[in-house]
Design an enzyme around this catalytic site. Sequence first.
Site, PDB file in Angstrom:
ATOM      1  N   SER A 126      -1.038  -8.926  -3.631  1.00  0.00           N
ATOM      2  CA  SER A 126      -0.811  -7.238  -4.270  1.00  0.00           C
ATOM      3  C   SER A 126       0.938  -7.701  -4.852  1.00  0.00           C
ATOM      4  O   SER A 126       1.687  -8.697  -3.804  1.00  0.00           O
ATOM      5  CB  SER A 126      -0.916  -6.496  -2.924  1.00  0.00           C
ATOM      6  OG  SER A 126       0.057  -5.411  -3.200  1.00  0.00           O
ATOM      7  N   TYR A 151      -0.406  -4.462   6.486  1.00  0.00           N
ATOM      8  CA  TYR A 151      -1.025  -4.834   5.293  1.00  0.00           C
ATOM      9  C   TYR A 151      -0.606  -5.124   4.303  1.00  0.00           C
ATOM     10  O   TYR A 151      -1.024  -6.402   3.977  1.00  0.00           O
ATOM     11  CB  TYR A 151      -1.775  -3.371   4.396  1.00  0.00           C
ATOM     12  CG  TYR A 151      -1.767  -3.174   3.242  1.00  0.00           C
ATOM     13  CD1 TYR A 151      -3.460  -4.412   2.971  1.00  0.00           C
ATOM     14  CD2 TYR A 151      -1.304  -3.349   1.982  1.00  0.00           C
ATOM     15  CE1 TYR A 151      -3.571  -4.806   1.917  1.00  0.00           C
ATOM     16  CE2 TYR A 151      -1.412  -4.012   0.868  1.00  0.00           C
ATOM     17  CZ  TYR A 151      -2.298  -4.297   1.061  1.00  0.00           C
ATOM     18  OH  TYR A 151      -2.789  -4.794  -0.318  1.00  0.00           O
ATOM     19  N   LYS A 155      -0.988  -9.964   3.413  1.00  0.00           N
ATOM     20  CA  LYS A 155      -0.792 -10.461   1.619  1.00  0.00           C
ATOM     21  C   LYS A 155       0.082 -11.498   2.023  1.00  0.00           C
ATOM     22  O   LYS A 155      -0.044 -12.545   1.882  1.00  0.00           O
ATOM     23  CB  LYS A 155      -0.659  -9.274   0.764  1.00  0.00           C
ATOM     24  CG  LYS A 155      -1.973  -8.054   0.850  1.00  0.00           C
ATOM     25  CD  LYS A 155      -2.995  -9.494   0.302  1.00  0.00           C
ATOM     26  CE  LYS A 155      -3.989  -8.181   0.703  1.00  0.00           C
ATOM     27  NZ  LYS A 155      -5.592  -8.583   0.188  1.00  0.00           N
TER      28      LYS A 155
HETATM   29  C1  UD1 Z   1      -0.576   1.887  -2.146  1.00  0.00           C
HETATM   30  C2  UD1 Z   1       0.536   0.856  -1.597  1.00  0.00           C
HETATM   31  C3  UD1 Z   1       0.309  -0.269  -1.998  1.00  0.00           C
HETATM   32  C4  UD1 Z   1      -1.447  -0.871  -2.092  1.00  0.00           C
HETATM   33  C5  UD1 Z   1      -1.703  -0.119  -3.508  1.00  0.00           C
HETATM   34  C6  UD1 Z   1      -3.238  -0.202  -3.500  1.00  0.00           C
HETATM   35  C7  UD1 Z   1       1.251   2.216   0.017  1.00  0.00           C
HETATM   36  C8  UD1 Z   1       2.626   2.162   0.229  1.00  0.00           C
HETATM   37  N1  UD1 Z   1       1.412   1.886  -0.867  1.00  0.00           N
HETATM   38  O1  UD1 Z   1       0.502   1.685  -3.587  1.00  0.00           O
HETATM   39  O2  UD1 Z   1       0.550  -1.645  -0.853  1.00  0.00           O
HETATM   40  O3  UD1 Z   1      -1.614  -1.913  -2.704  1.00  0.00           O
HETATM   41  O4  UD1 Z   1      -2.110   1.228  -3.423  1.00  0.00           O
HETATM   42  O5  UD1 Z   1      -3.617   0.750  -4.515  1.00  0.00           O
HETATM   43  O6  UD1 Z   1       0.476   3.412  -0.096  1.00  0.00           O
HETATM   44  N2  UD1 Z   1       1.333   9.546  -5.991  1.00  0.00           N
HETATM   45  C9  UD1 Z   1       1.202  10.966  -6.047  1.00  0.00           C
HETATM   46  N3  UD1 Z   1       0.680  11.512  -5.279  1.00  0.00           N
HETATM   47  C10 UD1 Z   1      -1.088  11.352  -4.731  1.00  0.00           C
HETATM   48  C11 UD1 Z   1      -1.280   9.821  -4.689  1.00  0.00           C
HETATM   49  C12 UD1 Z   1       0.423   9.221  -4.879  1.00  0.00           C
HETATM   50  O7  UD1 Z   1       2.626  11.006  -6.671  1.00  0.00           O
HETATM   51  O8  UD1 Z   1      -1.338  11.842  -4.184  1.00  0.00           O
HETATM   52  C13 UD1 Z   1       1.850   8.592  -6.599  1.00  0.00           C
HETATM   53  C14 UD1 Z   1       3.218   7.926  -5.569  1.00  0.00           C
HETATM   54  O9  UD1 Z   1       4.058   8.318  -5.351  1.00  0.00           O
HETATM   55  C15 UD1 Z   1       2.673   6.676  -6.394  1.00  0.00           C
HETATM   56  C16 UD1 Z   1       1.724   6.580  -7.682  1.00  0.00           C
HETATM   57  O10 UD1 Z   1       1.228   7.835  -7.026  1.00  0.00           O
HETATM   58  O11 UD1 Z   1       3.962   6.641  -7.283  1.00  0.00           O
HETATM   59  C17 UD1 Z   1       0.851   5.702  -6.729  1.00  0.00           C
HETATM   60  O12 UD1 Z   1       0.490   5.284  -5.769  1.00  0.00           O
HETATM   61  P1  UD1 Z   1      -0.601   5.084  -5.480  1.00  0.00           P
HETATM   62  O13 UD1 Z   1      -1.760   5.073  -5.864  1.00  0.00           O
HETATM   63  O14 UD1 Z   1      -0.863   4.810  -3.738  1.00  0.00           O
HETATM   64  O15 UD1 Z   1      -0.392   3.196  -5.780  1.00  0.00           O
HETATM   65  P2  UD1 Z   1       0.631   2.997  -4.867  1.00  0.00           P
HETATM   66  O16 UD1 Z   1       2.376   3.600  -4.222  1.00  0.00           O
HETATM   67  O17 UD1 Z   1       1.966   1.980  -5.878  1.00  0.00           O
END
Ligand code: UD1
Length: 339
Positions: A126, A151, A155
Amino acid sequence: MNKILVTGGLGFIGSHTVVELQNEGYQVVIIDNLSNSSEKVLDGITAITGKTPLFEKLDLREKADVEKFFKKHNDIKGVIHFAASKAVGESVQEPLLYYENNISTLVYILKELKKLPAASFIFSSSCTVYGQADELPITENAPVKMAESPYGNTKQIGEEIIADTCKVVPSLKAIALRYFNPIGAHESTEIGELPIGVPQNLVPFITQTAMGLRDELSVFGDDYPTPDGTCIRDYIHVVDLAKAHVVALGRLLKGENKSSYETFNLGTGKGSSVLEVVNSFERVSGKKLKYKIVGRREGDIISAYADTTKANDDLGWKTQLSLDNAMLSAWNWEQKVRS
Ligand code: UD1
């Protein structure tokens, strides 16, 4: 015909990879413990490819069962290892579960591969290993940062275990693929992502909100130092990602690898903000999404997107699908699942 083991082959990325492997003529055996998947996924794979992969329900933590499996399938040429737990928050609460699920199982598989005359191994890693990288886009040479969660640590440790093993087992060749943010679903809508409970990831939360399962999306922070203030990620269509696994496996089987252990970033190379993802969803679905801006989510990094030069040049692989393609496929899948 090369026989390939896909662990976690009924999961989100695993199932899409099984489809691409079968399309390329590989014989696939799936191991899955169904902890975060369903046997019904086999029907979806069969509907798309016309072939049903072999399937063994097995928990890789059971070392004796893993040994038995490899005795039975002693003609396996390669393994694509997806089976792992992946919820960041849960890993903080249950570190030992994560170290057992993601590390013990890896060790058991490598021990079996060591016994084979030749083995190719692809590992699901990842972009989380880079943390908040100092330079963007992120190349494979960017330093691996202190893991933020058990987690993420699994990795990093996983990669180290594989690298150390490749140094001393000449019959073993491996590639770690560092995924950015995989999203979307197969265009047939036969397979896709099936998050259990409230989704933690952005795209399933968006599609569930649009479907009426959630009231509104919370956008975590709009005060980041980015053009629109929301975080930036590299969202990659799961079908593009799946194809990269087949290319990486072929590289090892054909002996085209430059060293016995290699790493590649898998992303599009393009960063998109949370609001750009919302806009893309609204464009392809024709639906307005209800959302509100809330505070930052703890542990979120500001921006991450891949430098894809190494994957493009050395693997000869490139993404073909856009963010809009991915959002449309995710939306079509959500509608099918709820119908
Ligand atoms: C998350 C995990 C990462 C994992 C990846 C798998 C965390 C901190 N990181 O990454 O370790 O490998 O998923 O796909 O959990 N967002 C919103 N509202 C929401 C959900 C997300 O605004 O309800 C935003 C988040 O702040 C982020 C973006 O969307 O900026 C992507 O979020 P997400 O899909 O959770 O992925 P990662 O944070 O990149």
